[in-house]
Design a protein around this motif. Structure first.
Motif, PDB file in Angstrom:
ATOM      1  N   GLU B  48       8.595 -29.521  -2.942  1.00 21.16           N
ATOM      2  CA  GLU B  48       7.551 -28.998  -2.044  1.00 21.16           C
ATOM      3  C   GLU B  48       7.866 -27.552  -1.659  1.00 21.16           C
ATOM      4  OE1 GLU B  48       4.888 -30.716  -1.261  1.00 21.16           O
ATOM      5  OE2 GLU B  48       5.406 -32.824  -1.550  1.00 21.16           O
ATOM      6  N   GLU B  78       2.410 -27.315   2.109  1.00 16.87           N
ATOM      7  CA  GLU B  78       3.559 -27.646   1.245  1.00 16.87           C
ATOM      8  C   GLU B  78       4.866 -27.444   2.020  1.00 16.87           C
ATOM      9  OE1 GLU B  78       2.532 -29.250  -1.021  1.00 16.87           O
ATOM     10  OE2 GLU B  78       0.869 -28.334  -2.111  1.00 16.87           O
ATOM     11  N   HIS B  81       5.174 -30.452   4.080  1.00 14.79           N
ATOM     12  CA  HIS B  81       5.620 -31.611   3.291  1.00 14.79           C
ATOM     13  C   HIS B  81       7.121 -31.573   3.078  1.00 14.79           C
ATOM     14  CE1 HIS B  81       1.334 -31.871   1.361  1.00 14.79           C
ATOM     15  NE2 HIS B  81       1.345 -32.039   2.671  1.00 14.79           N
ATOM     16  N   GLU B 161      -2.907 -34.008   0.772  1.00 11.96           N
ATOM     17  CA  GLU B 161      -2.980 -33.540  -0.605  1.00 11.96           C
ATOM     18  C   GLU B 161      -4.396 -33.423  -1.150  1.00 11.96           C
ATOM     19  OE1 GLU B 161      -0.956 -32.146  -2.585  1.00 11.96           O
ATOM     20  OE2 GLU B 161       0.969 -32.553  -1.642  1.00 11.96           O
TER      21      GLU B 161
HETATM   22 FE   LIG Z   1       2.777 -31.283  -1.221  1.00 15.27          FE
END
Ligand SMILES: [Fe+2]
Ligand SMILES: [Fe+2]
Lengths: 96, 318
Positions: B48, B78, B81, B161
């Motif tokens: 990520e 990201e 994440h 996502e």
């Molecule tokens: Fe991601």
């Protein structure tokens, strides 16, 4: 230079809307409580997931040990008289 | 603990997972379970974080404000994440510093796909559509994996996502409907990202070593080949819809199986990139390590400031 000091870990609790309790969302590193709040806002509430945030430094949390689950939680299992269904009442009794 | 006691604990542990019970951080777990989870979760977190680099490259050059805010929000997601996953991983008793150290020293891997360059704006479309698309296929089954903190992190990740994939597809669609040059740019991006995206779903079942154990622990629910087939079956009609060609002459619908047949994947290329010989492996690590080291003084200063404030509070209290 003195030994490198890392940002401590914080546990993040978010109230998703008024009327609901704060719920554990995850954790993050931050230098102090204020930064933990700011980071928690960016990490955990980017899509309106919250209206209030609590941050607690992880080291201040005392957790029960799963090895003691037996003595902690099993005693509640046979106390069925704590539940309303334990009591036999005639069907004619309404609203109880 | 005797070997026999450990064996019996392991049996109880496997039985809990088989009953769909979740494992939480303080529960007893076999050492192998802990290690495997640290490896997979950290690899996932690293992917990520490194995955922000090829896209970050285009934020300042996005063709409109609409595209720019979307790409910025995606890259920020990201980062989020990565953070969800790092903190889930830390519940297994490894520190963030150790995790970074493993990434920076090359000991830990990240997804190979991020070692390919992003040379045109269309690559932002192809990445969102294909790379995030393949990631979703990989990740959705993990929402019900056995380790509680991992499963909870994945639920959040998966929710976020779908916007990534949709914004990518929208970029591709608009380019494909644009001038011949724009359409060509979209086709070129698809040509370059198609095969690496298929590789993202992992080595073939025959070459994959961890599958059986991972299935038991619900780190995997379908095999790599099944996931790949799912990805191809769902993506080909999307390409057809916007008039782009999948760069595979062997690709064709198989009436009998109800799936697309597809051509041979170049696994030699895959292993080369995994081993560090992809087009951008070095560039990515340099950027990552440079950002970490360059930020050291900021982290130190924040810590010093926090300590100063704390001391002041203590003094005032006295
Ligand atoms: Fe991601
Ligand atoms: Fe994504």
């Amino acid at each position: 230079m003195a030994a490198k000091k890392n940002w401590p870990l914080w546990e993040i609790f978010v109230r998703s809307k008024n009327g609901l309790e704060h719920r554990h969302f995850g954790s993050l590193h931050a230098a102090d409580a204020e930064m933990a709040l700011e980071n928690a806002r960016d990490v955990y509430t980017r899509r309106n997931e919250g209206v209030s945030i609590w941050v607690v430094e992880s080291k201040n949390i005392t957790a029960s040990n799963p090895d003691n689950n037996g003595e902690l939680f099993e005693p509640a299992q046979d106390k069925i008289y704590r539940h309303p269904t334990f009591y036999d009442l005639p069907d004619e009794v309404k609203h109880m | 603990m005797s070997d026999e006691q450990i064996r019996s604990l392991e049996e109880q542990f496997e039985a809990r997972i088989a009953r769909d019970e979740k494992i939480e951080p303080k529960d007893w777990m076999p050492e192998k379970y802990r290690k495997t989870h640290i490896r997979q979760m950290s690899q996932h977190a690293h992917s990520e974080i490194v995955g922000m680099l090829p896209e970050g490259n285009w934020i300042t050059r996005a063709p409109s404000l609409r595209r720019k805010v979307a790409l910025l929000a995606k890259v920020q997601d990201e980062a989020g994440h990565g953070l969800y996953l790092y903190s889930a991983c830390e519940t297994l008793g490894i520190s963030r510093d150790e995790l970074y150290e493993q990434l920076h020293s090359g000991k830990a891997k990240y997804s190979s796909i991020f070692n390919y360059p992003t040379v045109t704006w269309a690559d932002m479309g192809a990445i969102g559509w294909l790379v995030d698309g393949a990631a979703i296929i990989n990740q959705v089954p993990l929402c019900s994996t056995s380790y509680g903190p991992y499963a909870r992190a994945m639920v959040r990740v998966c929710k976020e996502e779908s916007f990534h994939q949709r914004q990518g597809f929208e970029i591709m669609m608009k380019l494909a409907q644009g001038t011949p040059e724009q359409k060509e740019m979209a086709q070129d991006a698809l040509n370059r990202w198609w095969w690496p995206s298929l590789m993202m779903l992992g080595p073939t079942d025959a070459a994959s070593t961890h599958t059986e154990q991972s299935m038991k622990w619900k780190l995997k629910r379908k095999t790599n080949d099944e996931l790949r087939q799912q990805f191809i079956d769902q993506t080909v009609p999307q390409a057809d819809l916007i008039g782009l060609r999948i760069p595979d002459p062997d690709l064709k619908w198989n009436e009998e199986t109800g799936h697309y047949d597809f051509g041979e994947i170049d696994w030699e290329e895959f292993w080369q990139v995994v081993k560090g010989h992809g087009p951008c492996n070095r560039e990515r690590m340099n950027a990552r390590v440079g950002a970490w080291e360059g930020g050291q003084w900021v982290r130190d200063a924040a810590m010093a400031h926090a300590e100063k404030k704390e001391n002041k509070k203590v003094k005032q209290a006295i």
